[in-house]
Design a protein around this motif. Structure first.
Motif, PDB file in Angstrom:
ATOM      1  N   GLY A  15       0.794  -1.225   0.000  1.00  0.00           N
ATOM      2  CA  GLY A  15       0.000   0.000   0.000  1.00  0.00           C
ATOM      3  C   GLY A  15       0.823   1.269   0.000  1.00  0.00           C
ATOM      4  N   ALA A  16       2.144   1.166   0.114  1.00  0.00           N
ATOM      5  CA  ALA A  16       2.984   2.364   0.090  1.00  0.00           C
ATOM      6  C   ALA A  16       2.899   3.018  -1.282  1.00  0.00           C
ATOM      7  N   LYS A  17       2.822   4.335  -1.293  1.00  0.00           N
ATOM      8  CA  LYS A  17       2.750   5.070  -2.555  1.00  0.00           C
ATOM      9  C   LYS A  17       4.176   5.334  -3.031  1.00  0.00           C
ATOM     10  N   ASP A  75       2.486  -5.275  -7.922  1.00  0.00           N
ATOM     11  CA  ASP A  75       2.970  -4.543  -6.755  1.00  0.00           C
ATOM     12  C   ASP A  75       2.101  -3.332  -6.427  1.00  0.00           C
ATOM     13  N   ASP A  76       0.892  -3.305  -6.983  1.00  0.00           N
ATOM     14  CA  ASP A  76      -0.068  -2.222  -6.778  1.00  0.00           C
ATOM     15  C   ASP A  76       0.376  -0.871  -7.335  1.00  0.00           C
ATOM     16  N   ASN A  77       1.296  -0.891  -8.301  1.00  0.00           N
ATOM     17  CA  ASN A  77       1.592   0.338  -9.038  1.00  0.00           C
ATOM     18  C   ASN A  77       0.423   0.605  -9.975  1.00  0.00           C
ATOM     19  N   VAL A  78       0.048   1.871 -10.110  1.00  0.00           N
ATOM     20  CA  VAL A  78      -1.037   2.226 -11.023  1.00  0.00           C
ATOM     21  C   VAL A  78      -0.474   2.327 -12.436  1.00  0.00           C
ATOM     22  N   LEU A  79      -1.115   1.610 -13.359  1.00  0.00           N
ATOM     23  CA  LEU A  79      -0.779   1.680 -14.773  1.00  0.00           C
ATOM     24  C   LEU A  79      -1.945   2.313 -15.516  1.00  0.00           C
ATOM     25  N   GLU A  80      -1.619   3.046 -16.547  1.00  0.00           N
ATOM     26  CA  GLU A  80      -2.632   3.638 -17.418  1.00  0.00           C
ATOM     27  C   GLU A  80      -2.322   3.191 -18.836  1.00  0.00           C
ATOM     28  N   VAL A  81      -3.354   2.771 -19.557  1.00  0.00           N
ATOM     29  CA  VAL A  81      -3.259   2.527 -20.993  1.00  0.00           C
ATOM     30  C   VAL A  81      -4.306   3.436 -21.621  1.00  0.00           C
ATOM     31  N   TYR A  82      -3.876   4.224 -22.615  1.00  0.00           N
ATOM     32  CA  TYR A  82      -4.833   5.168 -23.187  1.00  0.00           C
ATOM     33  C   TYR A  82      -4.694   5.291 -24.698  1.00  0.00           C
ATOM     34  N   ALA A  83      -5.817   5.691 -25.293  1.00  0.00           N
ATOM     35  CA  ALA A  83      -5.879   6.010 -26.716  1.00  0.00           C
ATOM     36  C   ALA A  83      -6.193   7.500 -26.841  1.00  0.00           C
ATOM     37  N   LYS A  84      -5.418   8.175 -27.648  1.00  0.00           N
ATOM     38  CA  LYS A  84      -5.635   9.610 -27.845  1.00  0.00           C
ATOM     39  C   LYS A  84      -6.890   9.859 -28.666  1.00  0.00           C
ATOM     40  N   THR A  85      -7.501  11.007 -28.444  1.00  0.00           N
ATOM     41  CA  THR A  85      -8.610  11.487 -29.274  1.00  0.00           C
ATOM     42  C   THR A  85      -8.133  12.765 -29.967  1.00  0.00           C
ATOM     43  N   PRO A  86      -8.891  13.294 -30.918  1.00  0.00           N
ATOM     44  CA  PRO A  86      -8.453  14.521 -31.590  1.00  0.00           C
ATOM     45  C   PRO A  86      -8.744  15.803 -30.795  1.00  0.00           C
ATOM     46  N   TYR A  87      -9.248  15.669 -29.573  1.00  0.00           N
ATOM     47  CA  TYR A  87      -9.709  16.834 -28.825  1.00  0.00           C
ATOM     48  C   TYR A  87      -8.667  17.289 -27.802  1.00  0.00           C
ATOM     49  N   ARG A  88      -8.525  18.589 -27.648  1.00  0.00           N
ATOM     50  CA  ARG A  88      -7.573  19.179 -26.695  1.00  0.00           C
ATOM     51  C   ARG A  88      -8.329  19.740 -25.495  1.00  0.00           C
TER      52      ARG A  88
END
Length: 156
Positions: free
Chosen positions: A66-68, A115-128
């Motif tokens: 649980g350690a960050k 190990d409870d590390n947060v992972l992100e997988v993302y797809a970009k969009t055309p919007y800013r």
């Protein structure tokens, strides 16, 4: 003024090196590019022909559960179809999710490694979309519906 070109790689201390290797190769499709035969280091890449490693796994994590340690590690995918495939794969493999969201500028899955590390997988969009912006989404929606949600973030 000068600036770095891009992020090269991230090194992660692990409690169980082989378990982490299996997780990153099975769930993110990373390729092992090199591995110390004595078990001290594993190098992984999403683009092994272009980049020797983007992730280095090392034994020795000695923090209490649980350690960050890491805020998050993020991976980009080619498109929403790929993101949806990864989402289904993660669900089928019992991976623990934190959230599935639109940031307007991308659609993202947040989940945890062994190990409870947060992972992100993302797809970009055309919007800013100005950040921070976050809205829960359902990846069972069509790609067109997800893009409509992302586009609507510009009016929020």
């Amino acid at each position: 003024m000068f600036s770095v070109k891009q992020l090269g790689h991230v090194g992660i201390f692990c409690t169980d090196l082989q378990r982490s290797k299996e997780f990153y190769t099975r769930n993110l499709g990373l390729t092992v590019t090199d591995e110390d035969p004595e078990g001290r280091l594993i190098f992984l890449s999403a683009r092994p022909e272009e980049e020797h490693h983007e992730v280095a796994l090392c034994p020795g994590r000695d923090t209490p559960p649980g350690a960050k340690v890491i805020q998050q590690i993020s991976f980009i995918v080619e498109d929403l179809a790929t993101l949806k495939q990864i989402y289904q794969h993660l669900k089928q493999n019992g991976v623990r999710f934190r959230s599935v969201v639109s940031h307007g500028m991308c659609i993202a899955i947040y989940f945890y490694d062994p190990d409870d590390n947060v992972l992100e997988v993302y797809a970009k969009t055309p919007y800013r979309t100005p950040q921070p912006y976050i809205e829960d989404v359902n990846l069972d929606l069509t790609e067109q519906e997800l893009l409509a949600i992302a586009e609507a973030s510009l009016r929020s």
